[in-house]
Design a protein around this motif. Structure first.
Motif, PDB file in Angstrom:
ATOM      1  N   VAL A 109       0.825  -1.100  -0.035  1.00  0.00           N
ATOM      2  CA  VAL A 109      -0.025   0.139   0.084  1.00  0.00           C
ATOM      3  C   VAL A 109       0.951   1.432   0.003  1.00  0.00           C
ATOM      4  CG1 VAL A 109      -1.688   1.588   1.478  1.00  0.00           C
ATOM      5  CG2 VAL A 109      -2.135  -1.116   1.074  1.00  0.00           C
ATOM      6  N   PRO A 110       1.968   1.481   0.760  1.00  0.00           N
ATOM      7  CA  PRO A 110       2.676   2.710   0.780  1.00  0.00           C
ATOM      8  C   PRO A 110       3.198   2.957  -0.421  1.00  0.00           C
ATOM      9  CG  PRO A 110       3.040   1.314   2.895  1.00  0.00           C
ATOM     10  CD  PRO A 110       2.071   0.436   2.000  1.00  0.00           C
ATOM     11  N   ALA A 111       3.833   1.634  -1.147  1.00  0.00           N
ATOM     12  CA  ALA A 111       4.506   1.960  -2.415  1.00  0.00           C
ATOM     13  C   ALA A 111       3.502   2.594  -3.489  1.00  0.00           C
ATOM     14  CB  ALA A 111       5.159   0.731  -2.904  1.00  0.00           C
ATOM     15  N   LEU A 112       2.423   1.757  -3.672  1.00  0.00           N
ATOM     16  CA  LEU A 112       1.266   2.150  -4.581  1.00  0.00           C
ATOM     17  C   LEU A 112       0.690   3.582  -4.236  1.00  0.00           C
ATOM     18  CD1 LEU A 112       1.628  -0.716  -5.318  1.00  0.00           C
ATOM     19  CD2 LEU A 112      -0.842  -0.890  -5.495  1.00  0.00           C
ATOM     20  N   LEU A 113       0.619   4.193  -2.988  1.00  0.00           N
ATOM     21  CA  LEU A 113       0.121   5.296  -2.629  1.00  0.00           C
ATOM     22  C   LEU A 113       1.465   6.413  -3.284  1.00  0.00           C
ATOM     23  CD1 LEU A 113      -1.647   5.118   0.742  1.00  0.00           C
ATOM     24  CD2 LEU A 113      -2.705   5.805  -1.483  1.00  0.00           C
ATOM     25  N   THR A 114       2.308   6.029  -2.879  1.00  0.00           N
ATOM     26  CA  THR A 114       3.413   6.965  -3.332  1.00  0.00           C
ATOM     27  C   THR A 114       3.441   7.152  -4.772  1.00  0.00           C
ATOM     28  OG1 THR A 114       4.791   6.293  -1.241  1.00  0.00           O
ATOM     29  CG2 THR A 114       6.025   7.543  -3.319  1.00  0.00           C
ATOM     30  N   THR A 115       3.438   6.035  -5.544  1.00  0.00           N
ATOM     31  CA  THR A 115       3.524   6.140  -6.933  1.00  0.00           C
ATOM     32  C   THR A 115       2.418   6.805  -7.622  1.00  0.00           C
ATOM     33  OG1 THR A 115       4.990   4.419  -7.011  1.00  0.00           O
ATOM     34  CG2 THR A 115       3.708   4.977  -9.109  1.00  0.00           C
ATOM     35  N   LEU A 116       1.129   6.523  -7.070  1.00  0.00           N
ATOM     36  CA  LEU A 116      -0.140   7.120  -7.646  1.00  0.00           C
ATOM     37  C   LEU A 116      -0.151   8.484  -7.159  1.00  0.00           C
ATOM     38  CD1 LEU A 116      -2.699   6.995  -9.049  1.00  0.00           C
ATOM     39  CD2 LEU A 116      -3.902   6.306  -6.923  1.00  0.00           C
ATOM     40  N   GLU A 117       0.141   8.938  -6.082  1.00  0.00           N
ATOM     41  CA  GLU A 117       0.173  10.487  -5.554  1.00  0.00           C
ATOM     42  C   GLU A 117       1.200  11.143  -6.684  1.00  0.00           C
ATOM     43  OE1 GLU A 117       0.890  10.362  -1.421  1.00  0.00           O
ATOM     44  OE2 GLU A 117      -1.227   9.775  -1.052  1.00  0.00           O
ATOM     45  N   ARG A 118       2.470  10.757  -6.803  1.00  0.00           N
ATOM     46  CA  ARG A 118       3.314  11.175  -7.532  1.00  0.00           C
ATOM     47  C   ARG A 118       2.630  11.567  -9.000  1.00  0.00           C
ATOM     48  NH1 ARG A 118       6.817   8.778 -10.679  1.00  0.00           N
ATOM     49  NH2 ARG A 118       6.955   7.056  -9.321  1.00  0.00           N
ATOM     50  N   LEU A 119       2.195  10.461  -9.556  1.00  0.00           N
ATOM     51  CA  LEU A 119       1.620  10.506 -10.833  1.00  0.00           C
ATOM     52  C   LEU A 119       0.299  11.443 -10.954  1.00  0.00           C
ATOM     53  CD1 LEU A 119       1.880   6.846 -11.933  1.00  0.00           C
ATOM     54  CD2 LEU A 119       3.421   8.516 -12.755  1.00  0.00           C
ATOM     55  N   LEU A 120      -0.626  11.384 -10.019  1.00  0.00           N
ATOM     56  CA  LEU A 120      -1.328  12.613  -9.963  1.00  0.00           C
ATOM     57  C   LEU A 120      -0.999  14.160 -10.328  1.00  0.00           C
ATOM     58  CD1 LEU A 120      -4.077  10.825  -7.544  1.00  0.00           C
ATOM     59  CD2 LEU A 120      -4.193  10.731 -10.218  1.00  0.00           C
ATOM     60  N   ALA A 121       0.133  14.191  -9.481  1.00  0.00           N
ATOM     61  CA  ALA A 121       0.728  15.613  -9.350  1.00  0.00           C
ATOM     62  C   ALA A 121       1.524  16.039 -10.679  1.00  0.00           C
ATOM     63  CB  ALA A 121       1.680  15.844  -8.154  1.00  0.00           C
ATOM     64  N   ALA A 122       1.929  14.797 -11.700  1.00  0.00           N
ATOM     65  CA  ALA A 122       2.954  15.012 -12.613  1.00  0.00           C
ATOM     66  C   ALA A 122       2.136  15.513 -13.776  1.00  0.00           C
ATOM     67  CB  ALA A 122       3.533  13.767 -12.843  1.00  0.00           C
ATOM     68  N   ARG A 123       3.024  16.061 -14.756  1.00  0.00           N
ATOM     69  CA  ARG A 123       2.467  16.648 -15.853  1.00  0.00           C
ATOM     70  C   ARG A 123       2.008  15.417 -16.732  1.00  0.00           C
ATOM     71  NH1 ARG A 123       6.099  21.042 -19.090  1.00  0.00           N
ATOM     72  NH2 ARG A 123       4.913  22.228 -17.199  1.00  0.00           N
ATOM     73  N   ASP A 124       2.943  14.403 -16.620  1.00  0.00           N
ATOM     74  CA  ASP A 124       2.865  13.053 -17.384  1.00  0.00           C
ATOM     75  C   ASP A 124       2.385  12.007 -16.496  1.00  0.00           C
ATOM     76  OD1 ASP A 124       2.896  10.793 -18.993  1.00  0.00           O
ATOM     77  OD2 ASP A 124       5.110  10.727 -19.177  1.00  0.00           O
ATOM     78  N   HIS A 125       0.930  11.887 -16.499  1.00  0.00           N
ATOM     79  CA  HIS A 125       0.502  10.909 -15.625  1.00  0.00           C
ATOM     80  C   HIS A 125       0.580   9.423 -15.817  1.00  0.00           C
ATOM     81  CE1 HIS A 125      -1.757  14.289 -14.179  1.00  0.00           C
ATOM     82  NE2 HIS A 125      -2.408  14.752 -15.357  1.00  0.00           N
ATOM     83  N   CYS A 126       1.409   9.133 -16.845  1.00  0.00           N
ATOM     84  CA  CYS A 126       1.547   7.945 -17.161  1.00  0.00           C
ATOM     85  C   CYS A 126       0.246   6.946 -16.681  1.00  0.00           C
ATOM     86  CB  CYS A 126       2.743   7.391 -16.266  1.00  0.00           C
ATOM     87  SG  CYS A 126       3.594   5.799 -17.093  1.00  0.00           S
ATOM     88  N   TRP A 127      -0.822   7.068 -17.531  1.00  0.00           N
ATOM     89  CA  TRP A 127      -1.971   6.588 -17.314  1.00  0.00           C
ATOM     90  C   TRP A 127      -1.927   4.936 -17.019  1.00  0.00           C
ATOM     91  CZ3 TRP A 127      -4.857  10.315 -15.684  1.00  0.00           C
ATOM     92  CH2 TRP A 127      -4.785  11.530 -16.372  1.00  0.00           C
ATOM     93  N   PRO A 128      -1.329   4.161 -17.873  1.00  0.00           N
ATOM     94  CA  PRO A 128      -1.306   2.796 -17.491  1.00  0.00           C
ATOM     95  C   PRO A 128      -0.978   2.270 -16.116  1.00  0.00           C
ATOM     96  CG  PRO A 128      -0.371   3.189 -19.741  1.00  0.00           C
ATOM     97  CD  PRO A 128      -0.490   4.211 -19.010  1.00  0.00           C
ATOM     98  N   ILE A 129       0.215   3.022 -15.791  1.00  0.00           N
ATOM     99  CA  ILE A 129       0.511   2.698 -14.235  1.00  0.00           C
ATOM    100  C   ILE A 129      -0.047   3.163 -13.336  1.00  0.00           C
ATOM    101  CG2 ILE A 129       2.675   2.916 -12.991  1.00  0.00           C
ATOM    102  CD1 ILE A 129       3.002   1.325 -15.527  1.00  0.00           C
ATOM    103  N   ALA A 130      -0.630   4.508 -13.453  1.00  0.00           N
ATOM    104  CA  ALA A 130      -1.422   5.160 -12.647  1.00  0.00           C
ATOM    105  C   ALA A 130      -2.848   4.178 -12.270  1.00  0.00           C
ATOM    106  CB  ALA A 130      -1.953   6.586 -12.931  1.00  0.00           C
ATOM    107  N   ARG A 131      -3.412   3.588 -13.390  1.00  0.00           N
ATOM    108  CA  ARG A 131      -4.630   2.880 -13.387  1.00  0.00           C
ATOM    109  C   ARG A 131      -4.163   1.559 -12.631  1.00  0.00           C
ATOM    110  NH1 ARG A 131      -5.204   2.552 -18.246  1.00  0.00           N
ATOM    111  NH2 ARG A 131      -6.538   4.469 -18.516  1.00  0.00           N
TER     112      ARG A 131
END
Length: 211
Positions: free
Chosen positions: A136-158
């Motif tokens: 959970v911490p790893a997935l949360l950290t990555t998702l929060e970073r992607l939501l804030a980034a210009r490149d959301h990298c949709w497949p990984i965020a999803r």
């Protein structure tokens, strides 16, 4: 021999070009079929022997990994971090069955590395399958970073959204609500939030029945 291994063998066989490669391939298969201590030792030697091709290391690591032989760990993590998604998928399958306590930490390090985000799909899915404390911490950290980034990298965020929904940890609720604001993530986020709400209700029902 499971379907994942059969698919690996079909893929490798299609890559072979010389008689020497076919001979080495058949020798590896014989070791996998023998499945005794001596054969496993020879497979482990393939992982560290100089100048062995990647496909040979991949076959040996997979065969050892699914049998729970931890000598395969380093090679499987290397393959999990590889640029070819098909090799990442094969490594994740074997790592999930290896049950090495180092696996979740290694996968979390790959998932949270901003330089490896494009290759993080299978590590994300592996963390979801492992349900480890790091997941959970790893997935949360990555998702929060992607939501804030210009490149959301949709497949990984999803994949992170889906993984957090499957893990059902309430710590993910606020981040999933934020993910719901993005059109490409909305269906997955709505489903994940529903799973969290359902799990909370089930836990409440169990608590009520015990009083």
């Amino acid at each position: 021999m499971d379907e994942e291994f059969r698919a690996l063998l079909r893929r490798v066989r299609a890559e072979l070009v010389s008689p020497a490669e076919f001979t080495a391939y058949e020798r590896l298969l014989a070791l996998v079929r023998d499945d005794d201590e001596s054969a496993r030792d020879e497979l482990a030697e393939v992982l560290v022997a100089p100048e062995r091709p990647l496909w040979a290391r991949e076959i040996a690591a997979f065969a050892l990994g699914v049998k729970g032989d931890r000598r395969a760990f380093e090679t499987l993590v290397l393959l999990l971090n590889y640029r070819e998604p098909v090799r990442c998928a094969t490594a994740a399958h074997a790592l999930a069955r290896l049950r090495d306590p180092r696996t979740a930490r290694a996968a979390a390090a790959l998932v949270t590395n901003p330089l490896r985000t494009a290759y993080a799909l299978h590590p994300v899915r592996l963390l979801t399958e492992l349900r480890a404390p790091e997941s959970v911490p790893a997935l949360l950290t990555t998702l929060e970073r992607l939501l804030a980034a210009r490149d959301h990298c949709w497949p990984i965020a999803r994949a992170c959204v889906e993984g957090l929904g499957a893990l059902g940890d309430r710590r993910a609720e606020a981040t999933l609500v934020a993910a719901r604001e993005h059109e490409r993530l909305r269906p997955a986020a709505v489903a994940a939030l529903a799973r969290l709400a359902g799990r909370g209700g089930a836990q409440g029902a169990r608590s009520g029945s015990s009083t």
